[in-house]
Write a protein that holds these residues in place. Sequence first.
Motif, PDB file in Angstrom:
ATOM      1  N   GLN A  20     -12.879   1.453  -5.062  1.00 30.43           N
ATOM      2  CA  GLN A  20     -11.775   0.537  -4.860  1.00 30.43           C
ATOM      3  C   GLN A  20     -11.311   0.630  -3.415  1.00 30.43           C
ATOM      4  OE1 GLN A  20      -9.105   3.511  -7.340  1.00 30.43           O
ATOM      5  NE2 GLN A  20      -7.832   1.813  -6.668  1.00 30.43           N
ATOM      6  N   ARG A  21     -10.505  -0.327  -2.991  1.00 34.39           N
ATOM      7  CA  ARG A  21      -9.996  -0.313  -1.628  1.00 34.39           C
ATOM      8  C   ARG A  21      -8.992   0.816  -1.429  1.00 34.39           C
ATOM      9  NH1 ARG A  21      -8.505  -6.627  -0.140  1.00 34.39           N
ATOM     10  NH2 ARG A  21     -10.641  -7.424   0.010  1.00 34.39           N
ATOM     11  N   MET A  22      -8.833   1.202  -0.189  1.00 30.89           N
ATOM     12  CA  MET A  22      -7.818   2.183   0.185  1.00 30.89           C
ATOM     13  C   MET A  22      -6.787   1.501   1.080  1.00 30.89           C
ATOM     14  SD  MET A  22      -9.003   4.990  -1.259  1.00 30.89           S
ATOM     15  CE  MET A  22      -8.266   6.406  -0.429  1.00 30.89           C
ATOM     16  N   LEU A  23      -5.526   1.900   0.940  1.00 30.26           N
ATOM     17  CA  LEU A  23      -4.444   1.371   1.760  1.00 30.26           C
ATOM     18  C   LEU A  23      -3.714   2.515   2.455  1.00 30.26           C
ATOM     19  CD1 LEU A  23      -2.857  -1.315  -0.603  1.00 30.26           C
ATOM     20  CD2 LEU A  23      -4.240  -1.729   1.430  1.00 30.26           C
ATOM     21  N   PRO A  24      -3.094   2.243   3.606  1.00 33.71           N
ATOM     22  CA  PRO A  24      -2.333   3.306   4.278  1.00 33.71           C
ATOM     23  C   PRO A  24      -1.187   3.811   3.402  1.00 33.71           C
ATOM     24  CG  PRO A  24      -2.731   1.462   5.764  1.00 33.71           C
ATOM     25  CD  PRO A  24      -3.140   1.008   4.406  1.00 33.71           C
TER      26      PRO A  24
ATOM     27  N   LYS B 140      -5.782  10.051  12.494  1.00 35.12           N
ATOM     28  CA  LYS B 140      -6.215   9.614  11.167  1.00 35.12           C
ATOM     29  C   LYS B 140      -5.016   9.217  10.322  1.00 35.12           C
ATOM     30  CE  LYS B 140      -8.871  11.051   7.103  1.00 35.12           C
ATOM     31  NZ  LYS B 140      -9.622  12.147   6.448  1.00 35.12           N
ATOM     32  N   ILE B 141      -5.046   7.988   9.817  1.00 37.81           N
ATOM     33  CA  ILE B 141      -3.988   7.506   8.943  1.00 37.81           C
ATOM     34  C   ILE B 141      -4.249   7.986   7.523  1.00 37.81           C
ATOM     35  CG2 ILE B 141      -2.897   5.437   7.978  1.00 37.81           C
ATOM     36  CD1 ILE B 141      -3.634   3.955  10.505  1.00 37.81           C
ATOM     37  N   ALA B 142      -3.223   8.500   6.848  1.00 36.23           N
ATOM     38  CA  ALA B 142      -3.356   8.907   5.452  1.00 36.23           C
ATOM     39  C   ALA B 142      -3.592   7.670   4.596  1.00 36.23           C
ATOM     40  CB  ALA B 142      -2.098   9.642   4.993  1.00 36.23           C
ATOM     41  N   MET B 143      -4.593   7.735   3.741  1.00 40.38           N
ATOM     42  CA  MET B 143      -4.952   6.587   2.907  1.00 40.38           C
ATOM     43  C   MET B 143      -4.828   6.952   1.431  1.00 40.38           C
ATOM     44  SD  MET B 143      -5.773   4.373   5.281  1.00 40.38           S
ATOM     45  CE  MET B 143      -6.732   3.069   4.506  1.00 40.38           C
TER      46      MET B 143
ATOM     47  N   ASN C 157      -4.625   0.267  -9.722  1.00 39.80           N
ATOM     48  CA  ASN C 157      -5.690  -0.270 -10.563  1.00 39.80           C
ATOM     49  C   ASN C 157      -5.831  -1.779 -10.437  1.00 39.80           C
ATOM     50  OD1 ASN C 157      -3.744  -1.414 -12.445  1.00 39.80           O
ATOM     51  ND2 ASN C 157      -3.503   0.632 -13.311  1.00 39.80           N
ATOM     52  N   GLY C 158      -4.784  -2.437  -9.906  1.00 34.04           N
ATOM     53  CA  GLY C 158      -4.892  -3.872  -9.673  1.00 34.04           C
ATOM     54  C   GLY C 158      -5.823  -4.208  -8.530  1.00 34.04           C
ATOM     55  N   GLY C 159      -6.208  -3.202  -7.753  1.00 32.85           N
ATOM     56  CA  GLY C 159      -7.199  -3.412  -6.704  1.00 32.85           C
ATOM     57  C   GLY C 159      -8.586  -3.672  -7.256  1.00 32.85           C
ATOM     58  N   LEU C 160      -8.703  -3.571  -8.591  1.00 34.74           N
ATOM     59  CA  LEU C 160      -9.979  -3.814  -9.258  1.00 34.74           C
ATOM     60  C   LEU C 160     -10.604  -5.141  -8.842  1.00 34.74           C
ATOM     61  CD1 LEU C 160     -12.092  -3.524 -11.592  1.00 34.74           C
ATOM     62  CD2 LEU C 160     -10.379  -4.591 -13.073  1.00 34.74           C
ATOM     63  N   TYR C 161      -9.784  -6.184  -8.804  1.00 36.31           N
ATOM     64  CA  TYR C 161     -10.335  -7.527  -8.601  1.00 36.31           C
ATOM     65  C   TYR C 161     -10.957  -7.685  -7.213  1.00 36.31           C
ATOM     66  CZ  TYR C 161      -7.525  -8.077 -12.769  1.00 36.31           C
ATOM     67  OH  TYR C 161      -6.986  -7.900 -14.016  1.00 36.31           O
ATOM     68  N   CYS C 162     -10.267  -7.166  -6.195  1.00 38.22           N
ATOM     69  CA  CYS C 162     -10.845  -7.203  -4.843  1.00 38.22           C
ATOM     70  C   CYS C 162     -12.100  -6.345  -4.771  1.00 38.22           C
ATOM     71  CB  CYS C 162      -9.816  -6.730  -3.821  1.00 38.22           C
ATOM     72  SG  CYS C 162      -8.448  -7.881  -3.540  1.00 38.22           S
TER      73      CYS C 162
ATOM     74  N   VAL D 299     -15.234  -7.993  -5.981  1.00 37.45           N
ATOM     75  CA  VAL D 299     -15.800  -8.929  -5.004  1.00 37.45           C
ATOM     76  C   VAL D 299     -16.421  -8.163  -3.836  1.00 37.45           C
ATOM     77  CG1 VAL D 299     -15.285 -10.805  -3.401  1.00 37.45           C
ATOM     78  CG2 VAL D 299     -14.187 -10.746  -5.666  1.00 37.45           C
ATOM     79  N   ASP D 300     -15.660  -7.192  -3.299  1.00 38.28           N
ATOM     80  CA  ASP D 300     -16.128  -6.433  -2.135  1.00 38.28           C
ATOM     81  C   ASP D 300     -17.487  -5.795  -2.377  1.00 38.28           C
ATOM     82  OD1 ASP D 300     -13.769  -7.072  -0.907  1.00 38.28           O
ATOM     83  OD2 ASP D 300     -12.830  -5.104  -1.200  1.00 38.28           O
ATOM     84  N   ASN D 301     -17.691  -5.278  -3.585  1.00 34.55           N
ATOM     85  CA  ASN D 301     -18.906  -4.532  -3.896  1.00 34.55           C
ATOM     86  C   ASN D 301     -19.960  -5.366  -4.629  1.00 34.55           C
ATOM     87  OD1 ASN D 301     -18.163  -1.517  -3.194  1.00 34.55           O
ATOM     88  ND2 ASN D 301     -16.367  -2.369  -4.236  1.00 34.55           N
ATOM     89  N   LYS D 302     -19.727  -6.699  -4.672  1.00 41.23           N
ATOM     90  CA  LYS D 302     -20.665  -7.636  -5.283  1.00 41.23           C
ATOM     91  C   LYS D 302     -20.947  -7.314  -6.755  1.00 41.23           C
ATOM     92  CE  LYS D 302     -22.908  -8.638  -0.850  1.00 41.23           C
ATOM     93  NZ  LYS D 302     -22.022  -9.794  -0.636  1.00 41.23           N
ATOM     94  N   ILE D 303     -19.939  -6.760  -7.429  1.00 39.65           N
ATOM     95  CA  ILE D 303     -20.086  -6.442  -8.850  1.00 39.65           C
ATOM     96  C   ILE D 303     -20.130  -7.716  -9.685  1.00 39.65           C
ATOM     97  CG2 ILE D 303     -19.056  -5.249 -10.807  1.00 39.65           C
ATOM     98  CD1 ILE D 303     -20.218  -3.423  -8.627  1.00 39.65           C
TER      99      ILE D 303
END
Length: 403
Positions: free
Chosen positions: A195-199, A214-217, A222-227, A230-234
């Motif tokens: 899944q994606r990581m955010l700061p 280095k920014i803490a990520m 779990n709502g990042g599932l949808y992106c 797409v990001d990982n071509k699932i």
Amino acid sequence: MGPPEELRARLARCGQSHLLRFWAELGPAQRGALLAALPPGLDEHCRLAAAAGARQRGPPERLDGRMEPLPARLLGSVRRSDPAALERWEAEGLHQISQNKVAVLLLAGGQGTRLGVSYPKGMYNVGLPSGKTLYQIQAERIRKVEQLAGQRHHCKCTIPWYIMTSEFTLGPTEEFFVEHDYFNLDRSNVVMFEQRMLPAVTFDGKAILEEKGKIAMAPDGNGGLYCALVDNKILDDMKQRGIQKYEPQLRHHVAIKKVPYIDEEGNLVKPLKPNGIKLEKFVFDVFQFSKNFVAFEVVREEEFSPLKNADTADKDTPTTARQALLAQHYRWALKAGARFLDENGCRIPEKLSLSGTEDAPAVCEISPLVSYFGEGLEVYMKNKDFPSPFVLDENKAKLLGNS
């Protein structure tokens, strides 16, 4: 050499100038990594964090006016459904599986920190007699339902297993599956993705520096599932495999299971649909945009026992999860006609009514490879005596089936 003026101005506009505090002390590689970690939506992300922090510091906000009861037409129940209808839905589900149109999607980005361990939660063992981990139980349930569908429709079928991990859990999860030979699943049908990581940000909306460059990520919820799909071509992978995202005869774009929720005062809480903004993204945030949505209420003792806390907590612990599963298996065994004996060979009195948070009179664990939901156990257990504890695995099932 100072940071590029465009970068300095951009961070100043969104109140993040402190991220450049150690710029002069960083080497070229560190500077490049810091720039790469700045997401395009940093301004909006930090603004929402600051707004959430302000609400947190202010008086408690009542959400009653922003929540609406779920219409009765959108709420079904296993207890209120005709047994014939339940059988039809089960048959349709097995038919879809036999057509290779069904996949399992598991959200596994969390570590077991609250359980007191540093590895992914799926690798956790709640203390079952078999010693199986959560990942192994899930894998064996997938294998069993593939088998049930294949037997009913006289075919070989596959359920792809998509596992969404995080930056922290992908490596350990991959290693764990390799170590256990993917629990006898075909490796090509177990697809892991991040899944994606955010700061990570403070309540004032300031991104946090983990190190000078280095920014803490943190995972984006779990709502990042949808992106991530797409990001990982699932989604492309699902389409290529023939996975159906919507079946016309089922009439619903989204169907979820829910369990009755009792608040701390013992009151039944009716399901609500949200109407507002949250900082963290949740899977259910998109449900309101579905054209056809339904919630189906199931029996908590049969389908749900959350695992969130270490055993020092009052609920949602390894102990309560283990008790719930063993209580379910005990009920299955009694329904199949089994009898249990204590260490002295005396019959243990039967008790069918169990809350799911108490120990069953006898300990009986049934492997998912033997029974998916309590079906087919009579051939192994009817009118037979078993010691407590007892584990019914594939090998014992073969022996009992031939006896």
